[in-house]
Design a protein around this motif. Structure first.
Motif, mmCIF file in Angstrom:
data_model
loop_
_atom_site.group_PDB
_atom_site.id
_atom_site.type_symbol
_atom_site.label_atom_id
_atom_site.label_comp_id
_atom_site.label_asym_id
_atom_site.label_seq_id
_atom_site.Cartn_x
_atom_site.Cartn_y
_atom_site.Cartn_z
ATOM 1 N N LEU A 51 -0.228 -2.036 -6.973
ATOM 2 C CA LEU A 51 -0.364 -2.912 -8.139
ATOM 3 C C LEU A 51 -1.766 -2.885 -8.732
ATOM 4 O O LEU A 51 -1.935 -2.815 -9.950
ATOM 5 C CB LEU A 51 0.020 -4.351 -7.768
ATOM 6 C CG LEU A 51 1.499 -4.607 -7.435
ATOM 7 C CD1 LEU A 51 1.740 -6.100 -7.276
ATOM 8 C CD2 LEU A 51 2.420 -4.047 -8.510
ATOM 9 N N THR A 52 -2.770 -2.907 -7.885
ATOM 10 C CA THR A 52 -4.147 -2.963 -8.390
ATOM 11 C C THR A 52 -4.771 -1.581 -8.572
ATOM 12 O O THR A 52 -5.751 -1.439 -9.303
ATOM 13 C CB THR A 52 -5.043 -3.771 -7.435
ATOM 14 O OG1 THR A 52 -5.176 -3.044 -6.195
ATOM 15 C CG2 THR A 52 -4.434 -5.142 -7.154
ATOM 16 N N GLY A 53 -4.216 -0.570 -7.883
ATOM 17 C CA GLY A 53 -4.799 0.766 -7.945
ATOM 18 C C GLY A 53 -6.004 0.949 -7.041
ATOM 19 O O GLY A 53 -6.607 2.027 -7.008
ATOM 20 N N GLU A 54 -6.368 -0.077 -6.273
ATOM 21 C CA GLU A 54 -7.523 0.030 -5.371
ATOM 22 C C GLU A 54 -7.279 1.081 -4.298
ATOM 23 O O GLU A 54 -6.204 1.161 -3.708
ATOM 24 C CB GLU A 54 -7.783 -1.322 -4.698
ATOM 25 C CG GLU A 54 -8.941 -1.302 -3.713
ATOM 26 C CD GLU A 54 -9.080 -2.588 -2.932
ATOM 27 O OE1 GLU A 54 -9.980 -2.658 -2.071
ATOM 28 O OE2 GLU A 54 -8.277 -3.522 -3.180
ATOM 29 N N HIS A 55 -8.291 1.916 -4.042
ATOM 30 C CA HIS A 55 -8.202 2.938 -3.005
ATOM 31 C C HIS A 55 -8.567 2.324 -1.651
ATOM 32 O O HIS A 55 -9.702 1.898 -1.443
ATOM 33 C CB HIS A 55 -9.145 4.097 -3.320
ATOM 34 C CG HIS A 55 -8.671 4.966 -4.431
ATOM 35 N ND1 HIS A 55 -9.121 6.247 -4.643
ATOM 36 C CD2 HIS A 55 -7.741 4.745 -5.404
ATOM 37 C CE1 HIS A 55 -8.517 6.777 -5.691
ATOM 38 N NE2 HIS A 55 -7.687 5.875 -6.177
ATOM 39 N N LEU A 56 -7.619 2.314 -0.742
ATOM 40 C CA LEU A 56 -7.852 1.770 0.596
ATOM 41 C C LEU A 56 -8.287 2.858 1.572
ATOM 42 O O LEU A 56 -8.870 2.572 2.605
ATOM 43 C CB LEU A 56 -6.581 1.090 1.100
ATOM 44 C CG LEU A 56 -5.959 0.042 0.157
ATOM 45 C CD1 LEU A 56 -4.654 -0.492 0.733
ATOM 46 C CD2 LEU A 56 -6.944 -1.093 -0.095
ATOM 47 N N PHE A 110 -4.700 9.777 0.096
ATOM 48 C CA PHE A 110 -5.092 8.437 -0.336
ATOM 49 C C PHE A 110 -4.077 7.397 0.115
ATOM 50 O O PHE A 110 -2.870 7.665 0.180
ATOM 51 C CB PHE A 110 -5.196 8.355 -1.871
ATOM 52 C CG PHE A 110 -6.235 9.241 -2.466
ATOM 53 C CD1 PHE A 110 -7.545 8.813 -2.592
ATOM 54 C CD2 PHE A 110 -5.907 10.512 -2.898
ATOM 55 C CE1 PHE A 110 -8.517 9.638 -3.139
ATOM 56 C CE2 PHE A 110 -6.869 11.348 -3.444
ATOM 57 C CZ PHE A 110 -8.175 10.910 -3.565
ATOM 58 N N ILE A 111 -4.575 6.203 0.432
ATOM 59 C CA ILE A 111 -3.750 5.002 0.524
ATOM 60 C C ILE A 111 -4.207 4.100 -0.608
ATOM 61 O O ILE A 111 -5.396 3.797 -0.724
ATOM 62 C CB ILE A 111 -3.902 4.279 1.871
ATOM 63 C CG1 ILE A 111 -3.517 5.209 3.031
ATOM 64 C CG2 ILE A 111 -3.040 3.020 1.898
ATOM 65 C CD1 ILE A 111 -3.735 4.588 4.399
ATOM 66 N N ILE A 112 -3.264 3.696 -1.462
ATOM 67 C CA ILE A 112 -3.602 2.970 -2.684
ATOM 68 C C ILE A 112 -2.742 1.723 -2.803
ATOM 69 O O ILE A 112 -1.550 1.735 -2.487
ATOM 70 C CB ILE A 112 -3.383 3.884 -3.918
ATOM 71 C CG1 ILE A 112 -4.353 5.066 -3.872
ATOM 72 C CG2 ILE A 112 -3.564 3.115 -5.218
ATOM 73 C CD1 ILE A 112 -4.145 6.074 -4.980
ATOM 74 N N ASP A 113 -3.332 0.621 -3.247
ATOM 75 C CA ASP A 113 -2.572 -0.580 -3.567
ATOM 76 C C ASP A 113 -1.766 -0.284 -4.835
ATOM 77 O O ASP A 113 -2.330 0.058 -5.874
ATOM 78 C CB ASP A 113 -3.521 -1.757 -3.798
ATOM 79 C CG ASP A 113 -2.779 -3.067 -4.006
ATOM 80 O OD1 ASP A 113 -1.972 -3.139 -4.953
ATOM 81 O OD2 ASP A 113 -3.008 -4.007 -3.235
ATOM 82 N N PRO A 120 0.860 -1.189 0.000
ATOM 83 C CA PRO A 120 0.000 0.000 0.000
ATOM 84 C C PRO A 120 0.893 1.234 0.000
ATOM 85 O O PRO A 120 1.907 1.285 0.699
ATOM 86 C CB PRO A 120 -0.768 -0.131 1.319
ATOM 87 C CG PRO A 120 0.153 -0.918 2.206
ATOM 88 C CD PRO A 120 0.970 -1.814 1.315
ATOM 89 N N ILE A 121 0.558 2.248 -0.803
ATOM 90 C CA ILE A 121 1.347 3.466 -0.843
ATOM 91 C C ILE A 121 0.491 4.650 -0.429
ATOM 92 O O ILE A 121 -0.719 4.682 -0.668
ATOM 93 C CB ILE A 121 1.975 3.695 -2.230
ATOM 94 C CG1 ILE A 121 0.895 3.794 -3.316
ATOM 95 C CG2 ILE A 121 2.970 2.598 -2.558
ATOM 96 C CD1 ILE A 121 1.425 4.146 -4.698
ATOM 97 N N ILE A 122 1.128 5.622 0.216
ATOM 98 C CA ILE A 122 0.450 6.820 0.702
ATOM 99 C C ILE A 122 0.817 7.952 -0.246
ATOM 100 O O ILE A 122 1.993 8.285 -0.403
ATOM 101 C CB ILE A 122 0.886 7.149 2.141
ATOM 102 C CG1 ILE A 122 0.460 6.014 3.089
ATOM 103 C CG2 ILE A 122 0.306 8.480 2.595
ATOM 104 C CD1 ILE A 122 1.086 6.096 4.454
ATOM 105 N N VAL A 123 -0.176 8.539 -0.905
ATOM 106 C CA VAL A 123 0.085 9.563 -1.918
ATOM 107 C C VAL A 123 -0.682 10.849 -1.588
ATOM 108 O O VAL A 123 -1.552 10.864 -0.729
ATOM 109 C CB VAL A 123 -0.284 9.063 -3.331
ATOM 110 C CG1 VAL A 123 0.610 7.896 -3.732
ATOM 111 C CG2 VAL A 123 -1.753 8.653 -3.408
#
Length: 407
Positions: free
Chosen positions: A210-215, A205-208, A197-200
């Protein structure tokens, strides 16, 4: 001696023999010292024949620390030994627990002499091949991107990519937190291919990756975006306005009004998100989450002072262009808040962070350990747990390789 962690109940078939409790008291690690040793260890021991692992963990925690009020929960299974996993002759399986101690009394008459609190694991451990491995399982590692994980060339090195990909594959919880968008951050860090998960957008946003899913998503509420835009317009500031419209990310700007600095920024990117518009009202389309303003500091500073109490705002010079940027986000959209939420999502108990600038101070202040790269601003180094090698020397990756002993 080797140690390896597993998901809960993955080793149940082999029969649990031990429990280990990773406990915290007043936000610090609590370790115990045996009467016959000078080294430190987490609480734990053998499971009695009539006990469940949880019952054994509660008993051992009290006997070896004096804790009388605490919350406790299982973290993972583990195996330690010299042979193959599950071989009872060469090792043993157990369950690792985490505990938050509220009330600490006297140690009962037991084999332990004392307890002590630590910010980080001390050098003198009773089980140096085991304890660090178990600690890594409950730790979230988060690095800033530009100036920290990225080299000055705005790329991650092959060495950094290899270290992080391998450690994540072996169980490390890792993320990076950046003011960049997911689109640009995944380009500059494209070599980090592990699913993390990356924090942008500074925590919007926290986003996966690889999949781009918004967590996690943070947007401006009600009329906030309109009020911000009106205030900026009153100062002669014409921003980039970031939003999601019909499931697609966009950044809008009034093409006839933006200044040369903003034009230069837009011109350096072949970006499908950019959307020039012709009217003030068009800027407000979609769900807005971020404003970026590029101008002279004396123009941006008054707007910053007016907005900073109600919204999360940052102002400073870009490390590459030198231009002054004012960025405006929802109040809760900070790296520190996103890291806290990500820690809860992953079930981690500790956070270790890496950074280089004053905008990293909030996440440094909430972390259990915080490391500034050698090229960091002096004010950040002053509050850091330690200073590590610079971004151009792969400082973060070398620290992780040395200190995250996942096996």
């Amino acid at each position: 001696m080797r140690c390896k962690t597993f998901d809960l109940e993955e080793l149940k078939q082999y029969g649990y023999k031990y429990v280990v409790i990773l406990s915290e008291y007043n936000g610090k690690l609590l370790l115990s010292r045996h009467k016959q040793r000078t080294t430190w260890e987490p609480q734990g021991g053998k499971i009695e024949p009539d006990e469940t692992p949880l019952e054994a963990a509660k008993r051992e925690l009290f006997e070896e620390s004096g804790a009388t009020k605490f919350s406790i929960q299982p973290l993972c299974d583990y195996w330690a030994g010299t042979g193959m996993v599950g071989e009872k002759e060469t090792g043993g399986c157990g369950v690792v627990f985490t505990a938050q101690i509220e009330v600490l009394g006297d140690i009962p008459d037991s084999e332990m002499a004392e307890v002590a609190s630590f910010d980080t694991l001390p050098n003198h451990l009773t089980y140096p091949a085991i304890t660090p491995v178990l600690m890594a399982r409950q730790t979230l590692y988060v690095s800033d991107l530009d100036g920290t994980l990225l080299k000055s060339s705005q790329t991650t090195s092959d060495y950094t990519n290899t270290v992080i990909n391998n450690l994540v594959q072996r169980g490390m919880h890792f993320s990076y937190a950046t003011a960049r968008s997911s689109a640009t951050s995944t380009i500059v860090a494209e070599g980090i291919r592990a699913e993390i998960p990356i924090i942008v957008y500074n925590g919007s946003f926290i986003i996966d990756n690889l999949t781009g899913e918004h967590l996690l998503e943070q947007y401006f509420e009600d009329d906030a975006a309109s009020r911000i835009l009106s205030l900026l317009d009153g100062h002669g500031i014409h921003p980039l306005v970031y939003s999601f419209s019909n499931g697609k990310e966009r950044y809008r700007y009034e093409e006839s009004k933006i200044n040369d600095c903003t034009k230069d920024f837009i011109g350096t990117r072949d970006d499908c998100r950019k959307t020039p518009v012709h009217t003030f009202e068009d800027l407000l389309d979609g769900d807005i989450f971020h404003f970026s303003c590029i101008d002279e500091e004396n123009i941006l500073r008054p707007a910053y002072e007016q907005l900073k109490e109600e919204f999360y705002c940052t102002i400073g010079n870009d490390i590459y262009s030198g231009d002054c940027w004012l960025e405006i986000m929802p109040k809760e959209a900070t790296k520190a808040n996103a890291i806290h939420k990500l820690k809860e999502m992953l079930g981690c108990k500790r956070v270790v962070v890496f950074g280089d600038g004053v905008n990293d101070v909030p996440m440094f202040e909430q972390a259990h350990e915080c490391y500034a790269v050698a090229n960091a601003e002096e004010s950040l180094k002053e509050i850091a747990t330690d200073v590590i090698l610079s971004n151009n020397e792969d400082g973060v990756a070398k620290w992780l390789e040395e200190h995250v002993p996942l096996r």
